[in-house]
Write an enzyme that holds these catalytic residues in place. Structure first.
Site, short mmCIF file in Angstrom:
data_model
loop_
_atom_site.label_atom_id
_atom_site.label_comp_id
_atom_site.label_asym_id
_atom_site.label_seq_id
_atom_site.Cartn_x
_atom_site.Cartn_y
_atom_site.Cartn_z
N TRP A 1 0.78 -1.33 -0.03
CA TRP A 1 -0.13 -0.03 0.19
C TRP A 1 1.11 1.18 0.00
CZ3 TRP A 1 1.66 2.78 4.24
CH2 TRP A 1 2.25 1.80 5.20
N ARG B 1 6.53 -0.72 -11.38
CA ARG B 1 7.94 -1.53 -11.42
C ARG B 1 8.14 -2.88 -11.88
NH1 ARG B 1 11.48 0.15 -6.00
NH2 ARG B 1 10.77 -1.86 -5.22
N PRO C 1 -3.09 -5.73 -5.91
CA PRO C 1 -2.81 -4.61 -4.87
C PRO C 1 -3.02 -4.92 -3.52
CG PRO C 1 -4.74 -4.13 -6.17
CD PRO C 1 -4.50 -5.33 -6.62
N SER D 1 6.35 -6.90 3.21
CA SER D 1 7.30 -7.38 4.34
C SER D 1 7.75 -8.40 4.17
CB SER D 1 6.11 -7.48 5.55
OG SER D 1 5.39 -8.31 5.26
N GLU E 1 11.04 -8.12 -3.13
CA GLU E 1 11.33 -6.53 -2.79
C GLU E 1 11.01 -6.53 -1.23
OE1 GLU E 1 13.31 -4.76 -3.95
OE2 GLU E 1 13.63 -5.38 -6.02
N LEU E 2 11.61 -6.81 -0.22
CA LEU E 2 11.06 -6.90 1.09
C LEU E 2 11.45 -5.81 2.15
CD1 LEU E 2 11.84 -10.74 1.34
CD2 LEU E 2 9.97 -9.74 0.48
N CYS F 1 10.32 1.55 2.43
CA CYS F 1 11.07 0.41 2.87
C CYS F 1 12.75 1.14 2.91
CB CYS F 1 11.16 -0.63 1.68
SG CYS F 1 11.28 0.02 0.29
N GLU G 1 11.64 -2.48 11.36
CA GLU G 1 11.07 -1.25 10.67
C GLU G 1 10.16 -0.59 11.67
OE1 GLU G 1 9.66 -3.19 6.87
OE2 GLU G 1 10.55 -1.84 5.97
N SER H 1 16.11 6.06 -4.89
CA SER H 1 15.07 5.48 -6.05
C SER H 1 15.15 6.01 -7.36
CB SER H 1 13.87 5.44 -5.58
OG SER H 1 13.67 4.93 -4.36
N GLU I 1 14.67 -4.49 -9.43
CA GLU I 1 13.80 -3.98 -10.01
C GLU I 1 14.43 -2.72 -10.84
OE1 GLU I 1 10.14 -3.75 -7.55
OE2 GLU I 1 9.73 -5.87 -8.79
P1 NAP Z 1 2.44 -6.91 3.56
O1 NAP Z 1 1.81 -6.78 4.77
O2 NAP Z 1 3.63 -7.83 3.52
O3 NAP Z 1 1.78 -6.75 2.32
C1 NAP Z 1 2.10 -6.74 1.11
C2 NAP Z 1 1.17 -7.03 -0.13
O4 NAP Z 1 1.15 -8.67 0.14
C3 NAP Z 1 -0.30 -6.58 -0.08
O5 NAP Z 1 -0.67 -6.78 -1.36
C4 NAP Z 1 -0.91 -7.77 0.93
O6 NAP Z 1 -2.03 -7.77 0.62
C5 NAP Z 1 -0.17 -9.01 0.35
N1 NAP Z 1 -0.36 -10.10 1.19
C6 NAP Z 1 -0.09 -10.00 2.65
N2 NAP Z 1 -0.50 -11.35 3.20
C7 NAP Z 1 -0.51 -12.12 1.90
C8 NAP Z 1 -0.48 -13.62 1.97
N3 NAP Z 1 -0.44 -14.42 2.86
N4 NAP Z 1 -0.56 -13.92 0.63
C9 NAP Z 1 -0.43 -13.45 -0.41
N5 NAP Z 1 -0.35 -11.73 -0.39
C10 NAP Z 1 -0.41 -11.41 0.97
O7 NAP Z 1 3.37 -5.34 3.48
P2 NAP Z 1 2.71 -4.00 3.72
O8 NAP Z 1 2.60 -3.51 5.08
O9 NAP Z 1 1.76 -3.96 2.61
O10 NAP Z 1 4.12 -3.11 3.07
C11 NAP Z 1 4.80 -2.71 3.99
C12 NAP Z 1 6.09 -3.51 3.94
O11 NAP Z 1 6.61 -3.63 2.37
C13 NAP Z 1 7.40 -2.91 4.57
O12 NAP Z 1 7.99 -3.99 5.07
C14 NAP Z 1 8.20 -2.36 3.51
O13 NAP Z 1 9.63 -2.23 3.82
C15 NAP Z 1 7.87 -3.19 2.27
N6 NAP Z 1 8.27 -2.57 0.90
C16 NAP Z 1 9.48 -3.00 0.39
C17 NAP Z 1 9.77 -2.42 -0.61
C18 NAP Z 1 11.03 -2.84 -1.36
O14 NAP Z 1 11.32 -2.37 -2.97
N7 NAP Z 1 11.95 -3.59 -1.01
C19 NAP Z 1 9.02 -1.33 -1.42
C20 NAP Z 1 7.90 -0.96 -0.45
C21 NAP Z 1 7.57 -1.52 0.65
P3 NAP Z 1 -3.14 -7.11 1.91
O15 NAP Z 1 -2.57 -5.98 2.56
O16 NAP Z 1 -4.41 -6.80 0.99
O17 NAP Z 1 -3.60 -8.31 2.67
#
Ligand code: NAP
Length: 487
Positions: free
Chosen positions: A160, A169, A185, A239, A260-261, A294, A391, A451, A468
Site C-alpha cells: 500500500w 515497477r 494490490p 514485508s 522486494e522486502l 522500505c 522497521e 530510487s 527492479e
Molecule cells: P505486507 O503486509 O507484506 O503486504 C504486501 C502485499 O502482500 C499486500 O498486497 C498484501 O495484501 C499482500 N499479502 C499479505 N499477506 C499475504 C499472503 N499471505 N498471501 C499473499 N499476499 C499477501 O506489507 P505492507 O504492510 O503492505 O507493506 C509494507 C512492507 O513492504 C514493509 O516491510 C516495506 O519495507 C515493504 N516494502 C518493500 C519495498 C522494496 O522495494 N523492498 C518497497 C515498498 C515496501 P493485503 O494487504 O491486502 O493483505
C-alpha cells in the site's frame, strides 16, 4: 491542481475486477470498503475477489500468454510509452486519488505518479533491447545460440505504501518482456491500481495481458494461484514476513521469484560531512512517504563530535513540519495508513524511552479523526531498543552517537536486513571504503534518495532477491534459452 473534486476522482474509477479485458463484479457479488486514513471514513467499495475469481484471472493470463509473447517488442514498448504519457497527462487526478486512499501529501503523490510513469518510459525503451548471443563452441565444431524468452504468466503482489510505483515497477518489465500477469494490490490502496489498469487498456494493452484482483483475502486468493503451477513467476513487494511465507509456497512448483522486502536502513554521518547536506538528506530519507518507505532511514548513527549539532538541526526541521490531511496545502506529515500502524510506532517509541532514549521532539499520537503520529526525534537510543532492529514505518528518527568508523559500520550491519544504507562524509576514501563494507543492495552516498527507474533497486540479506529497474530489471521476467547447433 486540477478542478476535479475528491468525490469525482473516486467516482471516476472502475471498482470491479479487471479480468480478460473486462470489468467484472466478484463472482459472489461481495465488496469491501476503501478507507481514507486521514478521516477513517469509507471512500467507496471495491469488488472483493474470491479464490474462484482468482482462478478466472489466472485462466485469462494463461490464455493470453502465447499471443502476447509473439507481439513485436516495438509494439509492446509503444503500449508502455502511451501509458506513460497518459499517466503524466492525468497526474493531478491520479495524485488526488492516491492521497485519498493512502494519505501521503499531494505533492508526494504527484511525485510518485511521475516516478511510476518513468518505469513505463524506461521499460518502453528496454523492450527493444532484449539481447541474445551467437558463439563458436570451444571445440570449434558446434555453435551456441542464446536467446531470451518471456518467463510466462506472472503473479504480482504490491504493497500500500507506493500504490502506483510498486505496480509499474513490475508491470513495466513484464509487459516489455512479453509476460502476461495477474496483479493483486494491497486491500488498503486498490484504487490507484484500478486506475492504472484502465490506463493500460486505453494505451492498447491486449485483453488478458493484465488482470487485476482486489480482495480482502489476499492469502486465500493468491495461495491457490501460486500452487496452481501455470503461473511461472511471483514478483512480490512487501514485508519480509509475508515474503518468507510466499517463498515457501513458491517452492512447491519451483516458481521464479523476485522479492522486494523490508528494510532497516542505517544513516551514517561522519564528522567530516557537509552538515547542511546531511540534515537535508536525513529529512528526505526519513520523511519521504511519512516514513512509510522500505528505504526510510530507520537508525541514525552520528559521530560524537557533531551529534548534538546534527540532532538540534534535525529537531528544528522536524518540529516545523505541518501535519494534516494530505489534500491540504503545505501539509508534509500526513496520516499513517491505519490505527495498527500508529499503535506500532507508538509502542516502538515507548520501548525506546523506557530503555533510556530521550525525546527531542514529538513522541505522541494525535487525537483523531485519522491515524496521525507526530514527527519525532529521539536521541541516546540504546542498541537494544526494538526500533533498532524493527522497521519503524513512521515519522520517527532515532539517533545514536558513535566514535569510530569500525563501530559505525558494525552497528549499521547489525541487522537481518540489507536494502539500503546512507553515508555522509566529505572524504572520498572513507566514502568508498564504507560503501564497500556496508551490507546493503543500495548506498545513498551523500544523498537521501536512491530510487531511480534507471538504476537496479533491491536488497541483500533478508531484504530480498532480485532487482527492479535498471538494465537488469527486465531479466527478472525473461528466461535464457540456449540452442546447441550442430554444423
Ligand atoms: P505486507 O503486509 O507484506 O503486504 C504486501 C502485499 O502482500 C499486500 O498486497 C498484501 O495484501 C499482500 N499479502 C499479505 N499477506 C499475504 C499472503 N499471505 N498471501 C499473499 N499476499 C499477501 O506489507 P505492507 O504492510 O503492505 O507493506 C509494507 C512492507 O513492504 C514493509 O516491510 C516495506 O519495507 C515493504 N516494502 C518493500 C519495498 C522494496 O522495494 N523492498 C518497497 C515498498 C515496501 P493485503 O494487504 O491486502 O493483505
Amino acid at each position: 491542481m486540477s478542478s476535479i473534486s475528491e468525490a469525482g476522482v473516486v467516482t471516476s474509477v472502475d471498482k470491479e475486477l479487471f479480468i480478460g479485458g473486462k470489468w467484472l463484479p466478484a463472482a459472489d457479488g461481495k465488496t469491501f470498503p476503501v478507507l481514507d486514513p486521514s478521516t477513517g471514513e469509507a471512500l467507496c467499495e471495491v469488488a472483493d475477489a474470491s479464490p474462484a475469481d482468482g482462478v478466472s484471472a489466472l485462466d485469462a493470463a494463461v490464455a493470453a500468454q502465447a499471443d502476447w509473447a509473439n507481439v513485436a517488442p516495438r509494439e509492446r514498448g509503444e503500449i508502455l510509452r502511451r501509458a506513460y504519457e497518459l499517466l503524466i497527462k492525468r497526474a493531478d487526478e491520479l495524485a488526488l486519488l492516491m492521497t485519498l486512499e493512502m494519505g501521503k501529501p499531494l505533492a508526494e503523490s504527484k511525485g510518485e505518479i511521475t516516478y511510476a510513469a518513468e518505469f513505463f518510459r524506461w521499460f518502453a525503451e528496454e523492450a527493444v533491447r532484449i539481447d541474445g548471443g551467437y558463439a563458436v563452441a570451444p571445440n570449434g565444431t558446434g555453435r551456441f545460440l542464446v536467446t531470451k524468452q518471456p518467463v510466462g504468466p506472472c503473479l504480482l503482489i504490491t504493497p500500500w505504501n507506493f500504490p502506483m510505483a510498486m505496480g509499474t515497477r513490475k508491470i513495466g518489465p513484464a509487459v516489455a518482456a512479453g509476460c502476461t500477469m495477474v496483479i493483486k494490490p494491497a486491500a488498503q490502496t486498490p484504487l490507484s491500481m484500478l486506475a492504472l489498469a484502465a490506463i493500460l487498456a486505453e494505451a492498447g494493452l491486449p485483453e488478458g495481458v493484465l488482470n487485476v484482483l482486489t480482495t480482502s483475502d489476499s492469502g486465500g486468493v493468491m495461495e491457490p494461484l501460486i500452487r496452481d503451477g501455470r503461473a511461472r513467476k511471483l514478483s512480490f513487494t512487501g514485508s519480509t514476513g509475508v515474503g518468507r511465507k510466499l517463498l515457501e509456497q513458491c517452492a512447491d512448483k519451483v516458481l521464479r521469484t523476485s522479492m522486494e522486502l523490508g528494510g532497516n536502513a542505517p544513516f551514517l554521518v561522519f564528522e567530516d560531512a557537509d552538515l547542511d547536506a546531511a540534515v537535508e538528506g536525513a529529512m528526505t530519507a526519513k520523511m519521504r512517504n511519512i516514513g512509510e518507505a522500505c528505504t526510510a532511514a530507520n537508525r541514525f548513527y552520528v559521530q560524537r563530535g557533531i551529534v548534538d549539532e546534527f540532532s538540534r538541526r534535525l529537531t528544528e526541521r522536524m518540529e516545523a513540519l505541518p501535519m494534516g490531511r494530505g489534500t491540504e496545502e503545505g501539509v508534509v506529515v500526513g496520516p499513517l495508513i491505519d490505527e495498527a500502524a500508529v499503535e506500532k510506532v507508538s509502542g516502538l517509541v515507548s520501548d525506546a524511552t523506557e530503555r533510556g532514549a530521550r525525546v527531542l521532539t514529538g513522541g505522541s499520537t494525535v487525537d483523531g479523526p485519522g491515524n496521525f503520529y507526530q514527527a519525532t526525534v529521539l536521541t541516546d537510543v540504546p542498541k537494544d531498543a526494538r526500533l533498532a532492529s524493527e522497521e519503524i514505518f513512521g515519522p520517527v528518527a532515532p539517533i545514536t552517537p558513535f566514535d569510530s568508523e569500525d563501530e559505525a559500520i558494525a552497528a549499521a550491519n547489525d541487522t537481518e536486513f540489507g536494502l539500503v544504507s546512507y553515508v555522509y562524509t566529505s572524504d572520498l576514501k572513507r566514502a568508498l571504503r564504507v560503501s564497500e563494507r556496508l551490507e546493503a543492495g543500495m548506498i545513498g552516498l551523500n544523498q537521501g534518495l536512491v530510487s531511480n527507474p534507471a538504476a537496479p533497486f533491491g536488497g541483500i540479506k533478508q531484504s530480498g532477491l532480485g532487482r527492479e529497474g535498471g538494465t537488469v530489471g527486465i531479466d527478472e521476467f525473461l528466461e535464457t534459452k540456449y540452442i546447441a547447433v550442430a554444423l
